[in-house]
Write an enzyme that holds these catalytic residues in place. Structure first.
Site, PDB file in Angstrom:
ATOM      1  N   CYS A   1      -1.272   3.653   0.276  1.00 36.14           N
ATOM      2  CA  CYS A   1      -1.320   3.060   2.007  1.00 36.14           C
ATOM      3  C   CYS A   1      -1.327   1.439   2.409  1.00 36.14           C
ATOM      4  O   CYS A   1      -1.404   1.187   3.485  1.00 36.14           O
ATOM      5  CB  CYS A   1      -1.806   3.870   2.709  1.00 36.14           C
ATOM      6  SG  CYS A   1      -1.949   5.966   2.379  1.00 36.14           S
ATOM      7  N   LEU A   2      -2.563   0.995   1.570  1.00 36.65           N
ATOM      8  CA  LEU A   2      -2.839   0.093   2.796  1.00 36.65           C
ATOM      9  C   LEU A   2      -1.851  -1.514   1.592  1.00 36.65           C
ATOM     10  O   LEU A   2      -1.297  -2.434   2.326  1.00 36.65           O
ATOM     11  CB  LEU A   2      -4.038  -0.272   2.033  1.00 36.65           C
ATOM     12  CG  LEU A   2      -4.736  -1.583   2.485  1.00 36.65           C
ATOM     13  CD1 LEU A   2      -4.644  -1.991   3.513  1.00 36.65           C
ATOM     14  CD2 LEU A   2      -6.181  -1.678   1.353  1.00 36.65           C
TER      15      LEU A   2
END
Length: 199
Positions: free
Chosen positions: A117-118
């Site tokens: 996600c990052l």
């Protein structure tokens, strides 16, 4: 790109801090990562920092965003970008539009998980000319290897890795100001470990 991140030039992006997704964190303490994400949200409220929240498939195993966000940042929570399953939030038109609407070129980003996600939006943002600091203690991964490789990829791309207390101090700039006083209180109550009395 401005080197110093200030309340006037920065925005906070919190990606997929969902009650199900948070359970995937194994490289650091899950409750600690949650606490740091909540502290970032509180710092944003204190400073009036534009904040973009996003989630993916809240009605599935990922679950809803941590409920504290709704209490701390109700407007950002109501306006959160609910992605239909797009992995890289940066490629979701609604998310990118929300980031652009902040008018800020410095982005403070935390995401769960780091390795999915990052890493991708952080790198993409840098490639488009944004200054990016990734808050690593508010992000985490299922595996030490995927965490380490994701950190390496981000650093190689120009993402600056930081921690919650460090970015709060950078934003505060001066503890003696009214905002600085609120932020140092936040550090002692929500971020830093308790100070043990002298023996």
């Amino acid at each position: 790109m401005t080197t110093l991140f200030t309340p006037q030039n920065s925005a906070l992006l919190l990606i997929d801090h969902q009650v199900g997704t948070m359970q995937l964190i194994r490289n650091i303490d899950t409750d600690g990562a949650r606490r740091m994400a909540i502290a970032l949200a509180k710092a944003a409220r204190i400073l009036g920092l534009p904040t973009v929240l996003t989630s993916s498939q809240e009605d599935r195993i990922q679950g809803p965003l941590v409920p504290e966000f709704a209490e701390i940042l109700p407007e950002a929570f109501a306006a959160r970008v609910q992605r239909a399953g797009v992995v890289n939030a940066w490629t979701d038109p609604a998310f990118k539009a929300a980031v652009e609407a902040t008018g800020r070129r410095n982005l403070i980003i935390a995401g769960v998980t780091t390795d999915v996600c990052l890493v991708f939006p952080a790198i993409d943002a840098v490639q488009e000319g944004y200054g990016v600091q990734a808050v690593m203690d508010a992000s985490g991964s299922p595996f030490e290897l995927s965490e380490a490789t994701s950190r390496g990829r981000m650093q190689a791309a120009g993402v600056v890795l930081t921690a919650t207390n460090t970015i709060i101090a950078e934003l505060a700039q001066n503890w003696s100001t009214p905002h600085g006083q609120q932020l140092i209180q936040l550090l002692f109550t929500d971020v830093l470990p308790p100070i043990m009395p002298a023996a």
